[in-house]
Design an enzyme around this catalytic site. Structure first.
Site, short mmCIF file in Angstrom:
data_model
loop_
_atom_site.label_atom_id
_atom_site.label_comp_id
_atom_site.label_asym_id
_atom_site.label_seq_id
_atom_site.Cartn_x
_atom_site.Cartn_y
_atom_site.Cartn_z
N HIS A 178 -0.32 75.74 14.88
CA HIS A 178 0.47 75.09 16.22
C HIS A 178 1.08 76.17 16.68
O HIS A 178 1.59 77.48 16.47
CB HIS A 178 1.68 74.34 15.51
CG HIS A 178 1.15 73.56 14.59
ND1 HIS A 178 1.31 73.59 13.04
CD2 HIS A 178 1.12 71.84 14.64
CE1 HIS A 178 0.98 72.38 12.62
NE2 HIS A 178 0.95 71.55 13.39
N ASP A 205 3.94 77.84 15.07
CA ASP A 205 3.94 78.57 13.74
C ASP A 205 3.94 80.07 14.40
O ASP A 205 4.15 80.92 13.56
CB ASP A 205 2.35 78.18 13.27
CG ASP A 205 2.38 76.92 12.83
OD1 ASP A 205 3.19 76.33 12.63
OD2 ASP A 205 1.20 76.47 13.05
C1 GLT Z 1 1.23 68.42 9.56
C2 GLT Z 1 0.31 67.31 9.01
C3 GLT Z 1 -0.89 67.72 9.36
C4 GLT Z 1 -1.63 67.83 10.70
C5 GLT Z 1 -0.82 69.10 11.38
C6 GLT Z 1 -1.45 68.90 12.82
S1 GLT Z 1 0.89 69.17 10.99
O1 GLT Z 1 1.69 69.18 8.45
O2 GLT Z 1 0.77 66.80 7.97
O3 GLT Z 1 -1.77 66.57 8.79
O4 GLT Z 1 -2.83 68.10 10.58
O5 GLT Z 1 -0.05 69.20 13.77
#
Ligand code: GLT
Ligand code: MN
Length: 394
Positions: free
Chosen positions: A58, A61
């Site tokens: 992200h 991150d």
């Molecule tokens: C978050 C979510 C995930 C997603 C991510 C992408 S973030 O942790 O539970 O399943 O894939 O934004």
């Protein structure tokens, strides 16, 4: 140990992890962090050292909201150096549209036009960062797109707002000539009471409503846990995406059905189901990104985090070997041949409509009782054979 290998991952596996999985500190809604933070750059290096092909991230991150341009440049060059030194690639990027309170009632689907505009701007910036790192895909998980109070948000209007945002962002990617696809990641609920685009089917239907020019570049990256939260079958959900030509990326993990989002390591809850997921990818030669998106148990320290990373890939490789064994097992093959056999003369009778084909089909005299008795479906035997193969006694 197997004849095939030590189950070590290789680049052709296209295994990736979200850096957020490694950075996860064990916080949950009821308890605080349980381990020290691992920063994003260390996470990327550690993933490379354990044989991961790629990572995904992200924007926040790696680059905090409000980071100065100088800081972004500095971090970028450190990250690129790690990528050059280790060979790990950035396969996917995404935008955090869920953590900051500004998104408390949605990003693309917020009722507030200013929040929606900020969200789309945030995604454009995140796309630029991901493109600079060479990401081939960009994820859209609508973390806050949904509602608890249905009076407050019209879901029809929300769908239109979601579509406007995606159409705009697709055009942005094309204008910049980024070689990038988009994927939608469905989830039925959590953190919202109900989330929009809850299943693969919903996402596929939505993609078909995008501007024609954009439809080809948008697919799905379904996640095992999200599918099971809805009580659905991941094998079937992934299959529908494959059949539609829209499975660009997997989010692999595990989950006990119909519970909160557990994000367990792949194969840790339902091995047999995970076997079928791997089988689907082998049988249909899935060549997209296989990203693990899950969390180490709260009980783990840093060593445990790396144990977690390794076990995900290792379980996948072992299951892949089991798939090859099953696909070649003589007894299983013979049984399947019997089960799937049939009178070829009836095959394709209605593949293409013509008045003659309709007349022909109408003219056939079927005896349903005889047809029902006609063939033995030894499914008990089939399932037991597979069970024994998986348990290693065959
Ligand atoms: C978050 C979510 C995930 C997603 C991510 C992408 S973030 O942790 O539970 O399943 O894939 O934004
Ligand atoms: Mn995910």
């Amino acid at each position: 140990m197997s004849s095939m290998s030590s189950y070590a991952p290789s680049a052709s596996d296209k295994f990736a992890f979200g850096v957020w999985c490694v950075m996860n500190r064990g916080r949950d809604p009821f308890g605080d962090v349980t381990r020290r933070p691992i920063d994003a750059l260390k996470a990327v290096r550690g993933l490379a050292e354990r044989g991961a092909w790629g990572f995904e991230f992200h924007d926040n991150d790696i680059f905090p909201i409000g980071a100065s341009a100088a800081r972004v440049r500095r971090t970028m060059s450190e990250l690129k150096k790690i990528m050059r030194d280790t060979g790990i690639r950035c396969c996917s990027g995404t935008t955090n549209l869920f953590y900051h309170p500004v998104f408390k009632d949605g990003a693309f689907t917020s009722n507030d036009p200013k929040v929606r505009a900020y969200a789309v701007q945030k995604v454009m910036n995140a796309i630029d960062l991901a493109a600079e790192l060479g990401a081939q895909n960009f994820l859209f998980w609508g973390g806050r797109e949904g509602a608890e109070v249905d009076f407050a948000k019209d879901p029809v209007v929300s769908a239109k707002r979601f579509r406007d945002a995606l159409n705009f962002l697709c055009a942005y990617v094309r204008q910049n000539r980024y070689a990038m696809t988009f994927t939608i990641e469905p989830k039925p609920n959590e953190p919202r009471g109900d989330m929009y685009l809850p299943s693969v089917g919903n996402a596929l239907a939505f993609i078909a409503t995008l501007d024609k020019a954009n439809q080809k570049m948008v697919g799905v990256n379904p996640e095992v846990a999200h599918i099971k939260m809805a009580g659905l079958n991941p094998y079937h959900e992934f299959a529908q995406a494959i059949e539609a030509g829209r499975l660009f990326e997997l989010h692999l993990n595990d989950q006990k059905p119909v519970r909160y989002d557990q994000d367990l390591a792949f194969g840790s809850a339902d091995l047999k189901e995970c076997f079928f997921i791997v089988k689907l990818m082998v049988d249909h030669r899935f060549d997209g990104i296989k990203a693990f998106d899950c969390h180490p148990y709260r009980t783990e320290d840093e060593d445990g985090v790396w144990d977690f990373v390794e076990r995900n890939m290792r379980t996948y490789k072992i299951l892949e070997e089991k798939v090859h064994e099953a696909n070649q097992n003589r007894e299983l093959c013979a049984l399947l041949e019997e089960i799937r056999a049939g009178d070829k003369a009836f095959d394709g009778l209605y593949r293409r409509f013509t008045p003659a084909a309709a007349r022909k089909l109408k003219g056939i005299r079927f005896d349903p009782d005889r047809l029902a008795r006609g063939r033995k479906l030894a499914y008990e035997k089939l399932d037991q054979l597979l069970t024994e193969l998986l348990l290693g006694v065959r």
